[in-house]
Design an enzyme around this catalytic site. Structure first.
Site, mmCIF file in Angstrom:
data_model
loop_
_atom_site.group_PDB
_atom_site.id
_atom_site.type_symbol
_atom_site.label_atom_id
_atom_site.label_comp_id
_atom_site.label_asym_id
_atom_site.label_seq_id
_atom_site.Cartn_x
_atom_site.Cartn_y
_atom_site.Cartn_z
ATOM 1 N N SER A 40 47.203 33.590 36.358
ATOM 2 C CA SER A 40 47.810 34.025 37.143
ATOM 3 C C SER A 40 47.725 33.185 38.260
ATOM 4 C CB SER A 40 47.540 35.547 37.670
ATOM 5 O OG SER A 40 48.208 36.094 38.594
ATOM 6 N N ASP A 160 51.184 38.775 33.061
ATOM 7 C CA ASP A 160 49.900 38.458 33.509
ATOM 8 C C ASP A 160 48.880 37.808 32.571
ATOM 9 O OD1 ASP A 160 47.766 37.751 35.131
ATOM 10 O OD2 ASP A 160 48.312 38.935 36.692
#
Length: 249
Positions: A40, A160
Site C-alpha cells: 500500500s 491492497d
C-alpha cells in the site's frame, strides 16, 4: 540486507521521513540494501527509494495536498464519485521517469492481494512504466475506500497487498522493518505505554495502546498538515535512532 515498509494510509508520510533520514545519514546503509518491499502506502515510498530518492520532498508536498483534497470532500475518501487513486495515478505518471520499470525490476517488491484467490502476490518484475504504476495502485486499493473497483493487471484483479501481507519479510534474509505504528519493528515509534501487549495483523505486529489507535484513525482520515509534519519528523527521528543503534551513523 533488505528493507520493508508497511501499508499505513496517510501515515506514509512517516515512511518519507524515514527515507529522508536514510538518504541524508545512511547512504552506506541504503547502498547495502538488495530488496525494498512495500504494501500500500509503503510500496509508494519504496518505489521512491528504489527509483529516485531525490523526489522525497516532492512526495511529501503531494501528501499534504492529497490530505487537503480528501478533507475537502463531504465524506472524505468515501464521497460518492471521488476516487483517491486518480490523484495518485496522475502524480506517479508525472513523478516517475520513463525508465522507472527498469530501475524497479528485481529490487522493488510490491505486495498485492489477488481478489479471486485471496492470496498474496509479491511482484518484482515490471514490463513497462504503466505496468509498474498499475501494481502500485493495486497495492493501494483499499476496497470501497481508495476506489470502487480493483485494479486489473494481466487479466487478474488485485487489491491492497496489506490485506494479506502488510509487512513483507524475506525468509532467511535480514529484513529491516519500518512502521509508523509502535511495535517490534526495527524502525518505529517507541511509546513505552501500558503493558507489553502485542497483536499481529496481516503479518505485522502492533503494541496495544492508545497512541496506535489514534494512528489508525489518522491513517484512514488524514489529520491536519501540522500533525502530518509531526509524523514525518517522527519517522526521521526513529530512523536516526536506528542508524545510531546499528553504528552506521
Amino acid at each position: 540486507m533488505n528493507l520493508s515498509l508497511c501499508g499505513c494510509g496517510f501515515l506514509g508520510i512517516y515512511h518519507l521521513g524515514v527515507a529522508a533520514c536514510l538518504k541524508q545519514h545512511g547512504s552506506s546503509f541504503l547502498s547495502s540494501i538488495q530488496k525494498v518491499a512495500g504494501a500500500s502506502a509503503g510500496s509508494l515510498v519504496a518505489s521512491v527509494l528504489v527509483i529516485d530518492d531525490s523526489k522525497i520532498e516532492e512526495c511529501k508536498n503531494f501528501t499534504y495536498g492529497l490530505a487537503k483534497e480528501v478533507k475537502s470532500k463531504p465524506l472524505g475518501a468515501l464521497t460518492p464519485g471521488y476516487n483517491l487513486l486518480d490523484s495518485i495515478k496522475t502524480f506517479l505518471n508525472t513523478m516517475l521517469p520513463e525508465d522507472a520499470h527498469h530501475k524497479a525490476s528485481g529490487k522493488l517488491y510490491i505486495s498485492l492481494t489477488n481478489t479471486r484467490t485471496r492470496k498474496n502476490v509479491l511482484v518484482h518484475q515490471y514490463q513497462s512504466k504503466e505496468h509498474l504504476i498499475k501494481c502500485l495502485l493495486a497495492s493501494s486499493h483499499i476496497p470501497l475506500y481508495a476506489s470502487r473497483l480493483p485494479v486489473k493487471i494481466d487479466g487478474e484483479k488485485y487489491m491492497d497487498g496489506g490485506i494479506t501481507d502488510n509487512m513483507v519479510v524475506f525468509k532467511n534474509e535480514r529484513t529491516i522493518q519500518v512502521s509508523p505504528f509502535c511495535g517490534r519493528q526495527d524502525i518505529s515509534p517507541n511509546d513505552k505505554l501500558g503493558k507489553e501487549w502485542y497483536v499481529s495483523v496481516n503479518n505485522q505486529g502492533f503494541q496495544v495502546n492508545k497512541n496506535n489507535l489514534i494512528r489508525f484513525s489518522h491513517a484512514m482520515i488524514p489529520p491536519s498538515n501540522k500533525v502530518l509534519v509531526q509524523y514525518y519528523n517522527q519517522g526521521f527521528k526513529d530512523a536516526k535512532r536506528f542508524l545510531i543503534k546499528e553504528k552506521i551513523l
